[in-house]
Design a protein around this motif. Sequence first.
Motif, PDB file in Angstrom:
ATOM      1  N   GLY A 170      -4.100   3.942   0.292  1.00 55.06           N
ATOM      2  CA  GLY A 170      -3.409   5.196   0.035  1.00 55.06           C
ATOM      3  C   GLY A 170      -3.676   5.790  -1.335  1.00 55.06           C
ATOM      4  N   ASN A 229       0.826  -1.202   0.000  1.00 54.25           N
ATOM      5  CA  ASN A 229       0.000   0.000   0.000  1.00 54.25           C
ATOM      6  C   ASN A 229       0.867   1.261   0.000  1.00 54.25           C
ATOM      7  N   ALA A 230       1.953   1.236   0.762  1.00 50.24           N
ATOM      8  CA  ALA A 230       2.826   2.401   0.875  1.00 50.24           C
ATOM      9  C   ALA A 230       3.614   2.677  -0.400  1.00 50.24           C
ATOM     10  N   ASP A 231       3.719   1.686  -1.289  1.00 44.96           N
ATOM     11  CA  ASP A 231       4.510   1.845  -2.514  1.00 44.96           C
ATOM     12  C   ASP A 231       3.679   2.266  -3.724  1.00 44.96           C
TER      13      ASP A 231
END
Length: 430
Positions: A362, A291-293
């Motif tokens: 995100g 998700n963070a990428d």
Amino acid sequence: MIDTTRTVSRRTALAASFAGAAALALSACERGTLTKPAPADTLSLFNDNPSWTPGYHAAGTELRRLGGYRLAPQAVPNVSNYQQIVRMSAQTDSTADLVKWWNGYRLRDVARAGILADVTGAWDEAKSRGWCDDPALRETFTADGRQYGVPLYKSYYAVFYSKPVFARLGVGVPTTWQEFLHVVDTAHARHITPISSGGATSWESSIWFQQLVNGLDHQFYLDLAAGKRSYTDAECRQAMGVWSDLYRRGAFSSPDASVSDLPGRFAQGTTAMCLHGTWNTGAFLTAGIKNADLGAFLLPPPPGGTSSVVVESGVLAVSAKAHKRQGALDTARTWFDPAVQRAWTGFLRDTSADPSVVPDVGAVREVAAQVRTQRPAQAIRYWEASPPVLIEGNVQDLSAFMIDPTAARAARTLASMQRRAEKEWKAWKS
């Protein structure tokens, strides 16, 4: 794709020719045929996406709590077969209670054939409760002044990007067209594919066409889709010129790229971006992208363009001959409830027609935030924006252009699209 813009007699002929295939596909549904009603607390839901079954069950849990009915999804994964079967079963006792469909002209096509029930009351109630007051979206569910479905989702066409790749390139999220070109050129110079873009053999060839025409002139895009302007007008020529220039810069992958390969390319760091509907977010996350990428942003318009975005929305419709018609109509009203929407979008990982419901993802939150702050003009996706036969033929022309993205090919492409538009608009209105 099937021919969906001809007369009722044409549809009757098509139904007869495909009857055998329909019977075979219906018999293969996970819960058997649809000739008998589902159990007392269950509504059958006919759709074309087996991978969404867990999401339908999650939404069905909330629907049952609120209205007494759960969902029993039955999927036919081949889209062409699915469309044929829905049309053929709609006027028989083999229809489902609920049907997944497309909005815009594809919805109008089946609505005027008497296949779907009027669900205008569901929209009125959603507006009164503050769940969905979106006149532009509502219009795409409308035929002859009435609504014939409720939104399964509301996706925005945005640029997905790999945050690790952007960090490696030393670039940020572009806010202008020139900044976007800088990202493209930087990635190309580092031997990273700037934009993965398929479509040589699919509807995806329309993605960049719709994006550039709408981005350059939103009102022209709407008028073009409505048959009021020509594909040979200057605005279309300019859009094709911008598209050709991106190819000249080395912006795109091979046109036979598959969207299913994108998560792997992002994970490997071999491609930087992809323009697609936010409904595809789940494919990235399911394939292992963190998700963070994963990030997403609305593509800035080319110089002289307008702040606008292309929107796609699937349809949850009630069959006119549903076994449990009143239960299906009540469920269409309940579908707008935020509890149902949270369960559904939590699975789908996409935005809802209710702007207050955004999944905890995100990339989706980034797009939703941009829409909320920038308030771009919104346009229906090209695939649903005009009569189906016109779109399906034009998509083939655009696919050919992607294989040979030259100025000469662009001119021939637009001329062909306009000839088809003149023919198919006349057939639609007859």
